[in-house]
Motif scaffolding. Structure first.
Motif, short mmCIF file in Angstrom:
data_model
loop_
_atom_site.label_atom_id
_atom_site.label_comp_id
_atom_site.label_asym_id
_atom_site.label_seq_id
_atom_site.Cartn_x
_atom_site.Cartn_y
_atom_site.Cartn_z
N ARG A 148 18.75 55.20 -16.92
CA ARG A 148 18.82 54.07 -15.99
C ARG A 148 18.75 52.79 -16.81
O ARG A 148 19.67 52.48 -17.57
CB ARG A 148 17.71 54.17 -14.94
N VAL A 229 15.60 59.41 -15.03
CA VAL A 229 15.39 60.47 -14.04
C VAL A 229 15.68 61.80 -14.73
O VAL A 229 16.75 61.98 -15.31
CB VAL A 229 16.30 60.30 -12.82
N VAL A 244 10.20 61.61 -12.18
CA VAL A 244 10.58 60.20 -12.02
C VAL A 244 9.33 59.35 -12.18
O VAL A 244 8.34 59.57 -11.48
CB VAL A 244 11.22 59.94 -10.65
N ASN A 263 18.84 59.01 -4.18
CA ASN A 263 17.89 57.93 -3.91
C ASN A 263 17.57 57.12 -5.17
O ASN A 263 17.38 55.90 -5.10
CB ASN A 263 16.59 58.49 -3.33
N GLU A 264 17.53 57.80 -6.32
CA GLU A 264 17.12 57.14 -7.55
C GLU A 264 18.29 56.50 -8.31
O GLU A 264 18.09 55.52 -9.03
CB GLU A 264 16.40 58.13 -8.47
N GLY A 288 16.26 53.28 -7.58
CA GLY A 288 15.02 53.61 -8.27
C GLY A 288 14.83 52.89 -9.56
O GLY A 288 13.80 52.98 -10.19
#
Length: 291
Positions: A148, A229, A244, A263-264, A288
């Motif tokens: 991320r 993640v 996470v 979702n993340e 996320g």
């Protein structure tokens, strides 16, 4: 009562003297305290931090009630404790500095980031869930890291360079027992596989269950040092897990895995409606992710 009233008057006087710089100072300090508390909650340091807070409260109480002997001893303990904290919190301090040093927020490259179509990330998630469902059934161990905001170039460099879209068949081939790249982790960046057989840092937590194998410990270690993640399949039980922000969730169904990844990694609008908004996505700007 008069003493309390005097405190209120003094406090009101301080508020009148506050400037914009003071407000900025308070906001920055509050943010730093919030981040530190978040780090402590995910590590053994939380217990030490609570003990330290109790000592500080005890020092204040002993001062207020003029318990001079106790106050003297506690003050000396605090002075020596400050040196001990550097040793006690050494792993947490190192992880905190690693995350700051590797975070793209603090890099000039943040002004030149490429947009990634949301559909690429969605497709990568779908293929991952399909592969994990079959590997879980066949008890084939797997370990994937979805980058991320924290730059994982140091992790990527520890493995075999790879440039490919994420497909179910490819993942099953990579993690097939005794395959050349089945040991280590696959790293996914911007919806693409960029490396396989990567070495991840192991978690140093002493509270982990003895049931957890090396993949789970590596996944936790990666999550403790970054905002990535992590998705895991246990070779022993076939159970699917995710990590996470240092939080491990075990025994997940493939459907739950897909929901967590969406979702993340996807923006809120996409993860909730499943429909493209016609715009690209900065991969590290998922729901996320940190910003």
């Amino acid at each position: 009562m008069a003493s309390i009233w005097q405190y209120c008057v003094n406090f009101a006087g301080y508020l009148r003297q506050m400037t914009v710089a003071d407000l900025v100072d308070i906001v920055i300090l509050s943010f730093l305290f919030y981040k530190c508390i978040g780090i402590f909650q995910r590590t053994n340091a939380a217990k030490v931090a609570r003990a330290l807070l109790l000592i500080i409260v005890a020092v204040w109480i002993s001062y207020q009630f003029h318990l001079n002997a106790i106050n003297f001893i506690l003050n000396k303990a605090v002075e020596l404790g400050l040196l001990a904290l550097v040793v006690i919190f050494q792993p947490e301090i190192r992880r905190f500095l690693e995350r700051i040093g590797s975070n793209k927020v603090y890099s000039f490259s943040r002004f030149f980031r490429d947009e990634v179509p949301v559909s690429d990330v969605e497709e990568a998630i779908n293929e991952t869930v399909e592969a994990y469902a079959e590997m879980s059934k066949n008890r084939v161990g797997a370990l994937m890291v979805f980058e991320r905001e924290t730059n994982l170039s140091n992790i990527i460099s520890s493995g075999t360079p790879f440039q490919s879209t994420v497909t179910s068949e490819l993942l099953k081939n990579i993690f097939y027992p005794n395959a050349p790249l089945h040991d280590g982790a696959v790293v996914v960046r911007k919806g693409k596989i960029v490396a396989a057989a990567c070495m991840l840092p192991m978690s140093e937590s002493m509270n982990l269950s003895k049931e957890l194998g090396m993949r789970h410990r590596a996944g936790l270690g990666m999550s403790e040092r970054s905002d990535a993640v992590v998705a895991i399949v246990s070779e022993e039980t076939g159970a699917i897990s995710t990590v996470v922000n240092g939080n491990l969730r075990r025994h997940l169904s493939p459907e739950t895995l897909g929901r967590i990844l969406r979702n993340e990694l996807l923006p809120r609008e996409w993860s909730e409606t499943g429909k493209s908004q016609g715009k690209g996505l900065l991969f590290w700007k998922g729901k996320g992710g940190q910003s």
